[in-house]
Enzyme design. Structure first.
Site, short mmCIF file in Angstrom:
data_model
loop_
_atom_site.label_atom_id
_atom_site.label_comp_id
_atom_site.label_asym_id
_atom_site.label_seq_id
_atom_site.Cartn_x
_atom_site.Cartn_y
_atom_site.Cartn_z
N GLU A 92 7.14 36.91 37.22
CA GLU A 92 5.88 37.58 36.95
C GLU A 92 5.15 37.92 38.25
OE1 GLU A 92 4.92 35.61 32.62
OE2 GLU A 92 4.56 34.45 34.41
N CYS A 105 -0.52 38.88 43.43
CA CYS A 105 0.07 37.55 43.52
C CYS A 105 1.53 37.69 43.14
CB CYS A 105 -0.68 36.65 42.53
SG CYS A 105 -0.02 35.00 42.40
N CYS A 112 10.94 27.14 39.79
CA CYS A 112 10.67 26.40 41.03
C CYS A 112 11.27 25.01 40.89
CB CYS A 112 9.17 26.29 41.29
SG CYS A 112 8.77 25.41 42.82
N CYS A 116 6.13 19.90 40.62
CA CYS A 116 4.73 19.46 40.53
C CYS A 116 4.39 19.30 39.04
CB CYS A 116 3.80 20.45 41.21
SG CYS A 116 4.24 20.74 42.93
N CYS A 119 2.29 21.95 36.79
CA CYS A 119 2.56 23.38 36.98
C CYS A 119 3.63 23.86 36.00
CB CYS A 119 3.01 23.59 38.43
SG CYS A 119 3.66 25.25 38.75
N CYS A 332 -3.40 30.43 37.80
CA CYS A 332 -2.63 29.51 38.63
C CYS A 332 -1.88 28.51 37.80
CB CYS A 332 -3.57 28.70 39.51
SG CYS A 332 -4.12 29.64 40.87
N1 SAH Z 1 4.69 26.95 45.26
C1 SAH Z 1 3.56 27.36 45.99
C2 SAH Z 1 2.95 28.65 45.50
C3 SAH Z 1 2.87 28.88 44.02
S1 SAH Z 1 1.84 27.86 43.10
C4 SAH Z 1 2.50 26.28 46.00
O1 SAH Z 1 2.62 25.33 45.25
O2 SAH Z 1 1.58 26.41 46.81
C5 SAH Z 1 0.23 28.55 43.44
C6 SAH Z 1 -0.92 27.55 43.29
O3 SAH Z 1 -1.20 27.19 41.91
C7 SAH Z 1 -0.65 26.27 44.01
O4 SAH Z 1 -1.79 25.91 44.74
C8 SAH Z 1 -0.42 25.33 42.86
O5 SAH Z 1 -0.56 24.01 43.19
C9 SAH Z 1 -1.41 25.82 41.84
N2 SAH Z 1 -1.18 25.34 40.49
C10 SAH Z 1 -0.01 24.99 39.92
N3 SAH Z 1 -0.22 24.61 38.63
C11 SAH Z 1 -1.55 24.73 38.40
C12 SAH Z 1 -2.37 24.52 37.25
N4 SAH Z 1 -1.86 24.12 36.10
N5 SAH Z 1 -3.70 24.76 37.36
C13 SAH Z 1 -4.22 25.20 38.52
N6 SAH Z 1 -3.49 25.43 39.63
C14 SAH Z 1 -2.18 25.20 39.57
FE1 SF4 Z 2 6.54 24.94 42.55
FE2 SF4 Z 2 4.46 24.97 40.91
FE3 SF4 Z 2 4.69 23.02 42.72
FE4 SF4 Z 2 4.11 25.51 43.54
S1 SF4 Z 2 2.84 24.18 42.25
S2 SF4 Z 2 5.64 24.09 44.39
S3 SF4 Z 2 5.27 26.71 42.02
S4 SF4 Z 2 6.08 23.40 40.99
#
Ligand code: SAH
Ligand code: SF4
Length: 372
Positions: A92, A105, A112, A116, A119, A332
């Site tokens: 996306e 974005c 990924c 995390c 996410c 996000c």
């Molecule tokens: N992998 C990279 C970039 C993609 S994620 C990273 O982690 O930085 C982009 C942002 O969204 C990151 O700051 C991530 O931690 C945040 N993010 C992931 N899941 C989220 C959620 N459920 N609510 C708010 N932010 C979230």
């Molecule tokens: Fe991957 Fe989501 Fe963690 Fe970013 S926040 S590194 S996209 S798992």
């Protein structure tokens, strides 16, 4: 790109194009290269080329992205595009039109592998790396979609961890800068904190902005939210951030998804300030967006503001991210490459219906939007 993959339109280099146009007048190379990169044209639209050549290039330079669906929110200001890649993976891209700027974005991986916990992309795992061409094409398509507004900013905050696909991401940054004409200060790479990648980035010729997804400022808590912290703990990460700032002169930012009762306490603000202040880093507070795999709620708005004020009192500037796209799972952490409405329905609201069946083949993905 794996060797078995056929290069797509923006995977070709200028010297590949020279070879492809062998036998044509030399000026054709510039015409086609500029048509692709500066004007974002399909070969079929390059009316300054002979018709037969247009058709030939249309075949040889197949696009890397096929639009599966598009959905809009925020009264059309936020547009999420779901793309199918060769081999069937999906990613996306989210276009955000603000009053004073337009930001896209983009995704760097399908899914990924960083895991995390909060996410949506991480909850599903890695499907595959994107090629340079697939990354660049997201920007080219977004730039056209944004017209008549001018696309100004690019953030690698969509699906995937950009520094885990380093070579393709960096080649895309160079292409976007050198050929598409986007300044390095308008490109932001967001990372979960892969220290070797940050160090490599610091040595590159273009000083892009670096955003680090911190979310916790003590190792015990960060280990539980962001598993990669066990490999690159906070002291190492903070040292790499400091060196990045010193090498490039670019301001650092830290992302902090606010999770109720988990990382929004006064002690969390104090720990965060302990890391952010010496680095003069800016903090982006992101109210946690709901995802299917994580039950804890986001911090309510008043708590987010209180946390921001507490940081200010500790000498740290923080902004609360404007949470674009939550209604269409485009905010996000929500990008999961689910099937949404077909392009013809874009803007009807149907695209946002979470009850629509998920595409079982799709990797989950979480892009983030935002950005101020
Ligand atoms: N992998 C990279 C970039 C993609 S994620 C990273 O982690 O930085 C982009 C942002 O969204 C990151 O700051 C991530 O931690 C945040 N993010 C992931 N899941 C989220 C959620 N459920 N609510 C708010 N932010 C979230
Ligand atoms: Fe991957 Fe989501 Fe963690 Fe970013 S926040 S590194 S996209 S798992």
């Amino acid at each position: 790109m794996t060797p078995s993959q056929t290069p797509v339109r923006y995977d070709i280099s200028r010297s590949d194009l020279v070879a492809l146009l062998d036998g044509e007048p030399r000026y054709r190379v510039d015409q086609v290269w500029e048509g692709l990169h500066q004007r974002g044209l399909d070969p079929a639209e390059m009316t300054d080329l002979p018709k037969a050549l247009r058709a030939q290039l249309e075949d040889l330079l197949a696009p890397g992205l096929a639009l599966v669906a598009e959905s809009e929110s925020d009264a059309g200001a936020t547009v999420k595009s779901l793309w199918a890649l060769s081999g069937g993976s999906r990613v996306e891209t989210v276009l955000m039109r603000y009053r004073d700027r337009v930001t896209v974005c983009i995704s760097s991986q399908a899914g990924c592998g960083m895991g995390c916990v909060f996410c949506a992309t991480g909850q599903a795992g890695l499907t595959r790396q994107l090629t340079t061409g697939e990354i660049v094409e997201q920007v080219i398509r977004a730039r056209r979609r944004a017209e008549p507004r001018r696309l100004g900013n690019i953030v690698f905050m969509g699906m995937g961890e950009p520094l885990a696909n380093y070579a393709a991401v960096w080649a895309a940054v160079e292409r976007l800068h050198d050929d598409v004409g986007i300044s390095a200060r308008r490109i932001t790479v967001s990372t979960v904190g892969l220290v070797p990648g940050i160090r490599r980035l610091a040595a590159e010729r273009l000083p892009v902005n670096l955003a680090v997804s911190l979310h916790a400022a003590n190792d015990e808590l960060r280990d539980s939210l962001v598993p990669v912290n066990r490999r690159y703990p906070l002291a190492e990460l903070a040292a790499a951030c400091r060196d990045y700032h010193e090498a490039t002169g670019r301001r650092l930012s830290f992302e902090w998804a606010m999770i109720a009762g988990v990382n929004d306490r006064p002690s969390d603000a104090a720990e965060l300030a302990g890391i952010a202040k010496p680095l003069h880093a800016h903090v982006n507070l992101i109210p946690l967006n709901p995802t299917p795999g994580y039950a804890t709620s986001g911090t309510p708005a008043a708590g987010v503001r209180a946390f921001q004020e507490r940081l200010a009192g500790l000498g740290v500037n923080a902004t609360v991210r404007d949470n674009r796209g939550t209604g269409i799972d485009a905010a996000c952490g929500q990008l999961a490459a689910r099937s949404i409405a077909p392009p013809a329905d874009a803007g009807t609201g149907a695209a946002a219906d979470p009850a629509l069946p998920a595409d079982p083949a799709a990797g989950r993905r979480s892009a983030d939007l935002l950005l101020r």
